[in-house]
Design a protein around this motif. Structure first.
Motif: not given
Length: 533
Positions: A408-421
């Motif tokens: 099991l797991g739980f967390y928001r889909i949380d993407l930090h800014p990326s190298v592609g802009g």
């Protein structure tokens, strides 16, 4: 030197690697665990990042072994530290009172506890740990990996390890290209995955930023200003090229809300912020709250810096050559030190003290980069946004169920800014399961991922990359490989044959691995553990 022989070679001593070793050794396998630094523990230790956890972690939603690990951390403080009577009797002791997690603690304590949990297997000669070893090549034929060659990071000496199974627990999925295991990197296209948050075109080099974290304390009236970084002028004015645009130079206390992408100003008051959620940067990842300890034991809190201001956006480690990887890491170190220098000089917090003693280095920065995204296997089954998103599952309280759940797991889909802009991608998710199919490469039979390199997409990696989930992945894989070796079956057969799958899941449950969420979960929007800063 003759090759070393073992049942399971785990390359990488991070969270998933350690959990995999614990489970496999407990089941009686012989294991060799490698680590490229002198500390095991990954995100907990070498990357200096307290665990990102959900709000039910004290009761359910993780493995029994992970919960035991957390309690051992608390017991270590009760045994070795001068806690106040109130703190000592607190069953949910949080030594740092950081609001990112109900258990914020020092890297060295996480390390000591992991070492203690593994030591019985070392004593029984089931486990060998090869510190300061990194994979350099491998031998494989068809769908079978035969051996991996490792090199000592200081002496250059090499050793070959032959095993029946191999686990890639490296932070960047480094074993995948060496073994010919098919993998993907960066962002898939919307046409490939059908995900609403995916870009129109695939961009394999577009990965999330990594960070060089550090620890600091604050001493009012003292001057701990570091030497001005050589590239400070560059970093002071650096504005990331992102869409939507960042509101100004990155090294400021103004950033963007991940959820709204509107400007926010971060509170930062060393040793003064209240102990409550969203109070500010100082308490965000604080790992030592001086008020938890006897008066005079510590003259300052200690906090870990893993803030947006130190996200490095100028290079992709997955595709970098060894020289480029070194360059990017050195530049990220300069960025982190520049942020500290900015706080000390331009904001006037000269009492901020860099704490190399806390992270175990001479330069005061973490031993290794904090990695958010790595190579990912081309899996038998790939997890997509549609299966997890609250918006795409209206009226549901749980993500799509998987019949082959192994955790099991739980967390928001949380993407930090990326190298592609790309700027933040932040999507409300639902409590989810870990499907066994996402842990199986589509072709290779005896190598499995136990880290952030499972069958997620660029988008869903954003919620499967956290400490307790990585631990669960590693623990389930360790149990799976022991199950396969004892019964003479393959991991793929376990997934494909209902009787074997049910039997294996019963083994997991008997060993404290939860595979189903309660049906009556209530989601609380105010829970700070549902989202990182």
């Amino acid at each position: 030197m003759a090759p070393l022989q073992t049942d399971l070679l785990i390359v990488g001593g991070g969270v998933g690697g350690c959990a995999c070793a614990l489970a496999a050794c407990e089941a009686g396998l012989s294991v060799i665990l490698t680590e490229d630094s002198d500390w095991i523990g990954g995100q907990f230790t070498t990357q200096a990042t307290p665990p990102d956890e959900h709000g039910w972690i004290e009761q359910f939603g993780c493995t029994h072994t992970y919960r035991t690990f957390r309690e051992h951390v608390r017991d270590y403080y009760r045994t070795h530290y001068p806690l106040t009577d109130e703190a000592r009797s607190n069953p949910t002791l949080n030594p740092g009172n950081g609001w990112v997690s109900p258990l914020c603690a020092e890297p060295i304590v996480f390390l000591r506890v992991l070492q203690a949990m593994l030591q019985p297997y070392i004593d029984r000669q089931l486990l060998t740990i090869l510190y300061e070893h990194t994979p350099v090549s491998a031998q494989y034929e068809g769908n079978i990996v035969q051996s991996v060659n490792l090199q000592h990071t200081r002496t250059g000496e090499t050793v070959s390890v032959q095993a029946r199974y191999f686990a890639d627990a490296t932070e960047l999925g480094d074993l995948l290209p060496l073994t010919g295991t098919e993998y993907v990197t960066g962002a898939e296209s919307q046409a490939d995955t059908g995900e609403p948050s995916a870009p129109p075109a695939a961009h394999p080099g577009n990965v999330q930023a990594f960070s060089m974290c550090f620890a600091m304390s604050y001493h009012e009236g003292e001057d701990w200003t570091i030497e001005k970084p050589a590239t400070y002028a560059f970093w002071r004015e650096f504005i990331p090229s992102l869409s939507p645009a960042w509101p100004g130079p990155l090294l400021r206390l103004t950033g963007l809300s991940p959820r709204t992408l509107q400007p926010v100003h971060y509170n930062f008051q060393p040793n003064r912020e209240p102990n409550r959620a969203f109070a500010g940067l100082w308490t965000y990842r604080r790992i030592l709250d001086k008020t938890v300890f006897q008066p005079g034991a510590f003259d300052s809190d200690i906090t870990l810096v893993n803030y947006p201001q130190i996200d490095y956006l100028l290079g992709d480690l997955c595709h970098a050559s060894p020289a480029e990887r070194t360059q990017y890491i050195e530049e990220a170190k300069a960025q982190s030190l520049s942020f500290l220098y900015y706080l000390q000089t331009e904001l006037g917090f000269r009492g901020l003290k860099l704490r190399p003693d806390v992270v175990g280095t001479t330069d005061g920065l973490a031993k290794r980069p904090y990695i958010r995204e790595s190579r990912r296997i081309q899996a038998a089954f790939t997890i997509t946004e549609q299966q997890l998103s609250a918006q795409l599952r209206p009226g549901e309280t749980l993500a799509q169920p998987f019949v082959d759940s192994v955790g099991l797991g739980f967390y928001r889909i949380d993407l930090h800014p990326s190298v592609g802009g790309d700027n933040y991608v932040d999507v409300e998710s639902l409590p989810f399961q870990i499907p066994l199919g996402a842990l199986l490469p589509k072709r290779v039979e005896n190598l499995l991922p136990v880290c952030k390199n499972i069958g997620t997409t660029h988008i869903t990696n954003g919620c499967y990359r956290l400490h307790p989930i990585e631990w669960n992945i590693g623990e389930s894989v360790g149990n799976l490989l022991a199950y396969c070796l004892k019964r003479g079956v393959s991991p793929r057969q376990v997934r494909d044959m209902p009787a074997l799958l049910t039997d294996f899941q019963s083994v997991l449950i008997s060993r404290g691995v939860e595979i189903n969420w309660p049906d009556d979960l209530v989601l609380s929007e105010g829970d700070p553990h549902r989202h990182a800063l």
